[in-house]
Design a protein around this motif. Structure first.
Motif, mmCIF file in Angstrom:
data_model
loop_
_atom_site.group_PDB
_atom_site.id
_atom_site.type_symbol
_atom_site.label_atom_id
_atom_site.label_comp_id
_atom_site.label_asym_id
_atom_site.label_seq_id
_atom_site.Cartn_x
_atom_site.Cartn_y
_atom_site.Cartn_z
ATOM 1 N N LYS A 195 0.832 -1.202 0.000
ATOM 2 C CA LYS A 195 0.000 0.000 0.000
ATOM 3 C C LYS A 195 0.868 1.253 0.000
ATOM 4 C CE LYS A 195 -3.903 -2.264 2.282
ATOM 5 N NZ LYS A 195 -4.788 -2.309 3.466
ATOM 6 N N ASP A 196 2.025 1.165 0.657
ATOM 7 C CA ASP A 196 2.945 2.298 0.655
ATOM 8 C C ASP A 196 3.539 2.503 -0.737
ATOM 9 O OD1 ASP A 196 2.506 2.664 3.345
ATOM 10 O OD2 ASP A 196 4.246 1.480 3.969
ATOM 11 N N ILE A 197 3.898 1.403 -1.412
ATOM 12 C CA ILE A 197 4.499 1.505 -2.737
ATOM 13 C C ILE A 197 3.533 2.128 -3.733
ATOM 14 C CG2 ILE A 197 5.355 0.156 -4.708
ATOM 15 C CD1 ILE A 197 6.489 -1.845 -2.694
ATOM 16 N N PHE A 198 2.280 1.717 -3.681
ATOM 17 C CA PHE A 198 1.298 2.168 -4.662
ATOM 18 C C PHE A 198 0.442 3.322 -4.138
ATOM 19 C CE2 PHE A 198 2.491 -1.887 -6.348
ATOM 20 C CZ PHE A 198 2.406 -1.719 -7.725
ATOM 21 N N LYS A 199 0.867 3.939 -3.075
ATOM 22 C CA LYS A 199 0.207 5.141 -2.557
ATOM 23 C C LYS A 199 -1.279 4.943 -2.319
ATOM 24 C CE LYS A 199 4.172 7.162 -3.009
ATOM 25 N NZ LYS A 199 5.039 7.338 -1.817
ATOM 26 N N GLY A 200 -1.615 3.780 -1.804
ATOM 27 C CA GLY A 200 -2.997 3.525 -1.439
ATOM 28 C C GLY A 200 -3.862 3.003 -2.555
ATOM 29 N N ASP A 201 -3.344 2.986 -3.812
ATOM 30 C CA ASP A 201 -4.160 2.494 -4.927
ATOM 31 C C ASP A 201 -4.095 0.968 -4.978
ATOM 32 O OD1 ASP A 201 -5.760 2.401 -7.121
ATOM 33 O OD2 ASP A 201 -4.235 3.062 -8.554
ATOM 34 N N VAL A 202 -4.585 0.368 -3.909
ATOM 35 C CA VAL A 202 -4.507 -1.085 -3.735
ATOM 36 C C VAL A 202 -5.852 -1.574 -3.221
ATOM 37 C CG1 VAL A 202 -3.391 -2.968 -2.491
ATOM 38 C CG2 VAL A 202 -2.035 -0.989 -3.192
ATOM 39 N N ARG A 203 -6.312 -2.673 -3.782
ATOM 40 C CA ARG A 203 -7.521 -3.295 -3.241
ATOM 41 C C ARG A 203 -7.298 -4.788 -3.124
ATOM 42 N NH1 ARG A 203 -12.162 -4.333 -7.640
ATOM 43 N NH2 ARG A 203 -10.882 -4.764 -9.473
#
Length: 340
Positions: A195-203
């Motif tokens: 989530k840190d790597i993708f700046k929250g764009d994770v589901r």
């Protein structure tokens, strides 16, 4: 230099009446290799990756092998094992006494093969076939949470593809041994670095939600950097068979000779046994420093009473072997993917 030890691939046949008879016998496994409690326990633990699928290479896990002679009905079989299972197999069978077949093993695990077995082993890897190249895609990450204690390896794996990824969907498998439901820890913590790597764009998604994703707009990665338990996953085959692509899987031309097709979209390339340069240091540690498979570290493995019917009394490997496998799997990933 790499060492080609056993160029026997041309001696094997995968098609024709004799090959079909062998494959039919292999698929009737209850007649020659009846499932016991140990098989049940570890196949369940590794599900859905361990689910059976059809292949002329005859895939199984080495823990399912009760006696080497049981494999002599086949010209070849394929071991789906990861590091710990393969170490345990060669600890059980340090020499191929009475064995007259051939075993395919994933090429990344060639460093584990004892010299006594070199003439009996060939290598495989899964590949995609046809058009290659990826535009910016939505990435589906198959995450095996029971393997991922080294979160830095997961981050390293995903960062390689971040610039080509629009968004990240995680398909996690929370594998537990039966009876471990009482353990109080949260494997989902492994998701936080992503989530840190993708700046929250994770589901986080489940299997039923895959149908809502367009395979033409999505790619997948099987996050299995250490290959601890499994090097051949039916989940991966299902994705590839359905037309998905993976930037982590090599793409090959359609007309190469050393490939066994598993679908119009993918297959396995086959090669002679070879220890590659990046595997040499790991192999030296295993065989020279630890004296695998007969060194003292490998003499405390659980006894195999395959007649036990109590699931909770059956154990296949020790904690020490598991820890060594994690160390070797880490070294394998870093040696293959790090700077050389």
């Amino acid at each position: 230099m790499s060492k080609v030890i056993n160029p026997l691939l041309d001696e094997l046949t995968f098609y024709g009446d004799e090959a079909n008879e062998e494959t039919n016998l292999f698929n009737r496994r209850e007649n020659w290799n009846k499932e016991d409690t140990l098989d049940e326990k570890y196949l369940e633990f590794l599900s859905p990756h361990s689910r059976p699928y059809f292949s002329r290479l005859r895939p199984l896990f080495s823990f399912e092998v009760k006696e080497l002679k049981n494999l002599n009905s086949f010209s070849h079989v394929l071991f789906r094992d990861g590091v710990v299972l393969l170490l345990r197999f060669f600890q059980r069978f340090p020499e191929p006494s009475g064995f007259h077949s051939k075993i395919f093993i994933h090429e990344d695990l060639a460093f584990i093969i004892p010299k006594t077995w070199c003439e009996s082993v060939l290598l495989y890897k899964t590949v995609t076939i046809g058009k290659k190249g990826f535009d910016k895609k939505d990435l589906v990450l198959i995450l095996n949470l029971h393997e991922l204690q080294d979160s830095d390896l997961l981050q390293s794996l995903v960062l390689k593809f971040k610039n080509d990824t629009r968004s990240l969907s995680i398909l996690p498998f929370y594998n537990q041994m039966r009876g471990e439901d009482y353990l109080d820890y949260d494997r989902a913590e492994s998701l936080e670095p992503l989530k840190d790597i993708f700046k929250g764009d994770v589901r986080v998604i489940n299997y039923s939600q895959l149908g809502h994703l367009n395979e033409r707009e999505s790619v997948f990665i099987n996050a299995n950097p250490q290959k601890l338990f499994c090097s051949d996953s039916s989940v991966v085959h299902n994705f590839l068979r359905s037309g998905w692509k993976s930037p982590a899987i090599e793409n090959v031309e359609t007309n190469i000779d050393n490939i066994i097709r598993l679908s119009p979209n993918h297959g396995m390339t086959l090669s002679p046994f070879e220890v590659k340069n990046w595997q040499e240091d790991i192999r030296k540690r295993l065989f020279e420093e630890l004296e695998f498979p007969k060194g003292s570290l490998f003499q405390e493995e659980p006894s195999l009473n395959r007649d036990l019917e109590d699931y909770f009394k059956v154990f296949y490997y020790s904690k020490d072997l598991m820890q060594l496998s994690r160390d070797l799997g880490r070294a394998m990933f870093l040696s293959k993917n790090g700077p050389r």
